[in-house]
Design an enzyme around this catalytic site. Structure first.
Site, short mmCIF file in Angstrom:
data_model
loop_
_atom_site.label_atom_id
_atom_site.label_comp_id
_atom_site.label_asym_id
_atom_site.label_seq_id
_atom_site.Cartn_x
_atom_site.Cartn_y
_atom_site.Cartn_z
N ARG A 161 0.86 -1.20 0.00
CA ARG A 161 0.00 0.00 0.00
C ARG A 161 0.89 1.23 0.00
NH1 ARG A 161 -2.86 0.84 5.31
NH2 ARG A 161 -1.44 2.61 5.41
N HIS B 279 -4.00 4.67 4.46
CA HIS B 279 -5.14 3.73 4.42
C HIS B 279 -6.34 4.38 3.72
CE1 HIS B 279 -8.22 0.91 5.54
NE2 HIS B 279 -8.86 1.87 6.18
N TYR C 264 3.31 5.49 11.30
CA TYR C 264 3.57 4.11 11.72
C TYR C 264 4.38 3.29 10.72
CZ TYR C 264 -0.64 3.51 8.82
OH TYR C 264 -1.54 3.55 7.80
C1 LIG Z 1 -16.34 -5.33 10.16
C2 LIG Z 1 -15.41 -4.15 10.17
N1 LIG Z 1 -14.54 -3.99 11.17
C3 LIG Z 1 -13.69 -2.94 11.16
C4 LIG Z 1 -13.71 -2.02 10.15
C5 LIG Z 1 -12.74 -0.83 10.14
N2 LIG Z 1 -11.73 -1.05 9.10
C6 LIG Z 1 -11.81 -0.40 7.94
S1 LIG Z 1 -10.56 -0.82 6.91
C7 LIG Z 1 -9.87 -1.85 8.05
C8 LIG Z 1 -8.59 -2.59 7.73
C9 LIG Z 1 -8.71 -3.49 6.57
O1 LIG Z 1 -7.45 -3.95 6.18
P1 LIG Z 1 -7.30 -4.94 4.98
O2 LIG Z 1 -8.33 -6.01 5.08
O3 LIG Z 1 -5.89 -5.38 4.94
O4 LIG Z 1 -7.67 -4.07 3.71
P2 LIG Z 1 -6.91 -2.79 3.13
O5 LIG Z 1 -7.65 -1.61 3.69
O6 LIG Z 1 -5.50 -2.83 3.58
O7 LIG Z 1 -7.04 -2.88 1.66
C10 LIG Z 1 -10.63 -1.85 9.21
C11 LIG Z 1 -10.29 -2.64 10.41
C12 LIG Z 1 -14.65 -2.23 9.11
N3 LIG Z 1 -14.72 -1.42 8.05
N4 LIG Z 1 -15.48 -3.31 9.13
#
Ligand SMILES: Cc1ncc(C[n+]2csc(CCOP(=O)(O)OP(=O)(O)O)c2C)c(N)n1
Ligand SMILES: [Mg+2]
Length: 350
Positions: free
Chosen positions: A257, A261, A270
C-alpha cells in the site's frame, strides 16, 4: 509419538513481468497482443490519475473521504479484464480499476465517497457495490456462487478483500463453504501488507495467506500483485476452473500500500519510510512502462499525450460529480424505519 512441527509451505510467487520490465515466460495469445498491452497500460494510468484527482478533491473539501488504490492498480485492473460480462463481481473498496472496467462511472465512485449512497448503485446488474464492512462480502460471494451452482450456469463469482480481512471469521466460513460445496468462487486477497496501521506480521502467524486455502480444501495461489501479466494468467485459470465446475481458488496477490489507508489516515506515523521507498520501485506502472519502452519504443511524448487525454476524460467526470444535486441530510433518517424510534425522531428535530 511426537506431533510433527508445522511444515514450511512452499507457495512460490508467480511472476511474468519482472521489475526491470522483462517478460520471464510465454504469454497466452491474448496477452501477447500489443494492442491489449496499450489498452491495459492506459487503464492502469486512468485509475492512477483518477485516484490522484479524488484525493485532491478530498483535500479541498469536495469529497468526504477516499480509499486510494495507489500501487495496487494491477490487481484490480487484471480482475476487470479477466472477468466475463456475466460473471459476478463482489468488490471491496480498493477496486476502482475493476469497477471502471465493469462499467461503473467515475462520477458514481466520487458520488459514493462524497457521502451519497446512490453512487453505489451504478454497477452492472450482476455486480455488487463495493463493500466497506471488512470480509462480509466474501460470505455474500459464497452465496452468489451457490446460486450459480444451483442454476448450473457456467459463470464465476469473484470477490476481493484485504490481508486484514483474511483474519476474520467471515473469510474462513466462506472459504470453508466454497470447499465443501465445490463452489464456482474466486477470492482475491489484495495483500498490501497493512490493515490500517497493523502490519501483516501482527495480523497472522501464517507464512503466506495463500495457505489459508488448505484447511478449506481449495486451491491456493500466490502471485506478484504488481505484475499485471501474472495476475491475468492466474485469474484466467482460476475463473476458468470456477466456470467449468472444477472448484474454488484463493489468490494471494502480494503488493504494497503506497498510500495512506484512507484520506483519514497518515501512514508516516507508523510505516517505515525505507520499506515504503523500496516498495515504490516494485510498483506496477513503472515496470509496465519499461516493457513498452523496450518492446514498443514507448516515448516520453506518448506518455505525456496519454496522461493529458486521461486528465481531460477524468475532468469531465469530476465536473459531472460536482454538479450533482447534494443529498438531503434528512435521508439518513427517512428510509431505515417505517416509524422512526423516539431518539432518532428527536435527533431529526434538532
Ligand atoms: C467489520 C469491520 N470492522 C472494522 C472495520 C474498520 N476497518 C476499515 S478498513 C480496516 C482494515 C482493513 O485492512 P485490509 O483487510 O488489509 O484491507 P486494506 O484496507 O489494507 O485494503 C478496518 C479494520 C470495518 N470497516 N469493518
Ligand atoms: Mg491490507
Amino acid at each position: 509419538m511426537a506431533i510433527a512441527h508445522t511444515q514450511t509451505l512452499d507457495y512460490p510467487i508467480h511472476q511474468v513481468l519482472n521489475p526491470q520490465g522483462e517478460l520471464l515466460g510465454s504469454l497466452s495469445s491474448t496477452l501477447q497482443q500489443t494492442e491489449f498491452w496499450l489498452k491495459a497500460y492506459t487503464h492502469l494510468w486512468r485509475t492512477r490519475l483518477f485516484d490522484q484527482r479524488a484525493i485532491a478533491l478530498q483535500r479541498t473539501g469536495q469529497l468526504g473521504t477516499y480509499a486510494s488504490c495507489l500501487g495496487q492498480e494491477a490487481i484490480s485492473a487484471a480482475i476487470g479484464f479477466s472477468l466475463q460480462q456475466n460473471d459476478v463481481f463482489i468488490p471491496y473498496y480498493r477496486d476502482q480499476a475493476a469497477q471502471l472496467l465493469r462499467g461503473t462511472q467515475m462520477r458514481s465512485i466520487l458520488q459514493f465517497w462524497g457521502g451519497d449512497e446512490w453512487g453505489s448503485f451504478d454497477a452492472p446488474d450482476y455486480d455488487f457495490p463495493a463493500c466497506i464492512p471488512i470480509a462480509t462480502q466474501i460470505t455474500h460471494a459464497a452465496g452468489v456462487a451457490t446460486a450459480l451452482k444451483l442454476k448450473h450456469q457456467a459463470q464465476a463469482a469473484l470477490s476481493t478483500c484485504g490481508d486484514g480481512a483474511s483474519s476474520r471469521g467471515d473469510f474462513y466460513e466462506a472459504l470453508n463453504l466454497a470447499g465443501v460445496w465445490h463452489l464456482p468462487l474466486v477470492v482475491v486477497i489484495n495483500n498490501n501488507q497493512w490493515a490500517i496501521s497493523v502490519p501483516l506480521s501482527q495480523q497472522t502467524a501464517c507464512e503466506t495467506l495463500a495457505q489459508k486455502a488448505i484447511a478449506a480444501g481449495i486451491l491456493g495461489v500466490r502471485v506478484d500483485g504488481n505484475d499485471f501479466f501474472a495476475m491475468m494468467m492466474v485469474l484466467d485459470e482460476a475463473l476458468e476452473r470456477a466456470r467449468s465446475s472444477k472448484g474454488a481458488t484463493l489468490i494471494e496477490a502480494v503488493t504494497y500500500r503506497l498510500c495512506d489507508h484512507t484520506t483519514a489516515d497518515d501512514m508516516s506515523r507508523y510505516a517505515n519510510a525505507k520499506e515504503k521507498e523500496q516498495a515504490q520501485h516494485l510498483e506496477p506502472l513503472i515496470r509496465f512502462r519499461k516493457l513498452l519502452e523496450q518492446q514498443m519504443r514507448w516515448t516520453n511524448e506518448q506518455q505525456h499525450t496519454l496522461e493529458q487525454e486521461l486528465r481531460q476524460e477524468i475532468e469531465l467526470e469530476v465536473q459531472a460529480y460536482l454538479s450533482l444535486e447534494p443529498v438531503n441530510p434528512d435521508d439518513m433518517f427517512n428510509y431505515l424505519y417505517s416509524e422512526l424510534p423516539k431518539d432518532l425522531a428527536q435527533q431529526r428535530g434538532v
